[in-house]
Design an enzyme around this catalytic site. Structure first.
Site, short mmCIF file in Angstrom:
data_model
loop_
_atom_site.label_atom_id
_atom_site.label_comp_id
_atom_site.label_asym_id
_atom_site.label_seq_id
_atom_site.Cartn_x
_atom_site.Cartn_y
_atom_site.Cartn_z
NE ARG A 148 -2.16 50.45 -9.64
CZ ARG A 148 -2.00 50.04 -8.38
NH1 ARG A 148 -1.79 48.74 -8.15
NH2 ARG A 148 -2.02 50.88 -7.38
CE LYS A 177 1.41 53.21 -9.71
NZ LYS A 177 0.56 54.42 -9.72
CG HIS A 216 -9.04 53.72 -14.23
ND1 HIS A 216 -7.96 53.50 -13.41
CD2 HIS A 216 -9.66 54.81 -13.75
CE1 HIS A 216 -7.91 54.44 -12.47
NE2 HIS A 216 -8.94 55.24 -12.66
NE ARG A 226 -6.81 50.55 -9.52
CZ ARG A 226 -6.22 49.83 -8.58
NH1 ARG A 226 -6.48 48.54 -8.47
NH2 ARG A 226 -5.37 50.39 -7.73
CG HIS A 258 -5.21 52.52 -3.61
ND1 HIS A 258 -6.57 52.71 -3.57
CD2 HIS A 258 -4.88 52.54 -4.93
CE1 HIS A 258 -7.04 52.84 -4.80
NE2 HIS A 258 -6.03 52.74 -5.63
CE1 TYR A 310 -8.51 53.56 -9.01
CE2 TYR A 310 -7.54 55.10 -7.47
CZ TYR A 310 -7.45 54.33 -8.59
OH TYR A 310 -6.29 54.32 -9.32
#
Length: 350
Positions: free
Chosen positions: A188, A214, A287, A290, A313, A322
């Site tokens: 990210r 995250k 993004h 990614r 993830h 994705y």
């Protein structure tokens, strides 16, 4: 465990408590600060649209659907140009979907906290219609486009003047490294800009990047050898020498010694793209790179769980979003069908 009695609190009161809770989670590392702010912003918007003085437990599915519709028509303040007035939505489908997820998370918490008897989201059937999905810049590059971008990044690295000229003109190693990390590892953009030099280490001869993602989760991702070589060259020759008190830990720095911001990363990608042959060039965001990482690793039959771990993830279901379609991939898959390897073609007539 749910409380035995429902507290008849207003929408405004519950939203304030919920926003305070998600911000506390970000301070403990359980939520990324950016994610917490998105949740807080969305639930305050929900309160504004639903009516902050209404009792939360009085809202039903129809009330929530009306809020979702009002949000869809709400002007997007982030846009530089005004949206034409009319019956169509002012918010994009992705913004509507994000807002719905935030409201759903809020009501899930409200059930546990004893603010509502039933979750009204269970009665909501309204969903945003996605027209074409992500915009092209946020989708994966084709093999040809990716090779063009990586080739331009490698050319920057090779032609970087070592110790010559002005410091602000010696950014080739840094720019090339940024593109290589984004395309090869798929972090990210927040993970890339927050990376510190000490997050990169060697174990058993392999260079790793410890990525802080995250929700306070970390992952150690091995760097492909060509990327590791560029990283070492950047750390040894391309990273600016710093004065005392200036970002001593940040990996990616401006020539003035300041940590790069998200917008700086997009500017780097655009500069590298300008060096790509126009026939192989396509605009792309971080993004989108990614998506490029995930799509091409999966197309190469890389184990799905390994790709999930590279991208950070929590589960495989997220990875599916994705995976973009590549031209010719269905034809290539059918040419090497695993069940037909032993089937001989018919003989040509004599």
């Amino acid at each position: 465990m749910r409380p035995s009695e429902v507290q008849r609190l207003t929408v405004g009161e519950t939203v304030d408590r919920y926003a305070e809770m998600v911000r506390a989670k970000s301070s403990t590392g359980a939520l990324a600060p950016g994610t917490a702010e998105v949740y807080a912003r969305d639930v305050h918007t929900f309160a504004e649209l639903a009516g902050p003085v209404r009792v939360l437990d009085d809202l039903d599915g129809a009330d929530v659907e009306e809020v979702l519709l009002r949000f869809a028509r709400k002007p997007d303040g982030r846009r530089s140009r005004p949206v034409p007035s009319g019956p169509g939505p002012a918010q994009s489908a992705s913004s509507q979907a994000r807002f719905r997820r935030s409201v759903s998370a809020f009501f899930q918490y409200a059930v546990v906290a004893g603010w509502v008897q039933l979750n009204p989201m269970q009665a909501v059937t309204l969903r945003p219609k996605v027209r074409g999905g992500l915009r092209p810049e946020r989708r994966a590059l084709t093999t040809e486009q990716a090779e063009g971008l990586l080739g331009a990044a490698q050319e920057l690295v090779v032609r970087e003047p070592r110790g010559q000229g002005r410091a602000d003109q010696r950014t080739g190693l840094r720019d090339g490294l940024i593109v290589l990390l984004l395309a090869a590892v798929g972090p990210r953009v927040s993970e890339l800009t927050s990376a510190d030099v000490e997050h990169f280490f060697v174990n058993a001869g392999t260079r790793y990047w410890r990525i802080f993602g995250k929700g306070g989760r970390t992952r150690d991702v091995p760097l492909p050898h060509p990327v590791a070589l560029v990283l070492d060259a950047y750390l040894g020759e391309g990273r600016p020498a710093l004065d005392r008190g200036r970002e001593p830990k940040a990996l990616l720095l401006s020539w003035r010694g300041r940590r790069l911001a998200r917008g700086d990363v997009q500017a780097v990608i655009d500069r590298v793209l300008a060096r790509v042959d126009p026939e192989r060039r396509r605009s792309v965001t971080p993004h989108g790179l990614r998506h490029t990482t995930a799509t091409h690793l999966l197309a190469a039959a890389t184990d799905m769980d390994a790709v999930r771990r590279v991208l950070g993830h929590a589960d495989l279901s997220t990875l599916g979003r994705y995976r973009d379609e590549l031209p010719g991939e269905l034809e290539a898959a059918m040419r090497v069908h695993p069940l037909l390897g032993s089937v001989a073609p018919p003989e040509a007539p004599s």
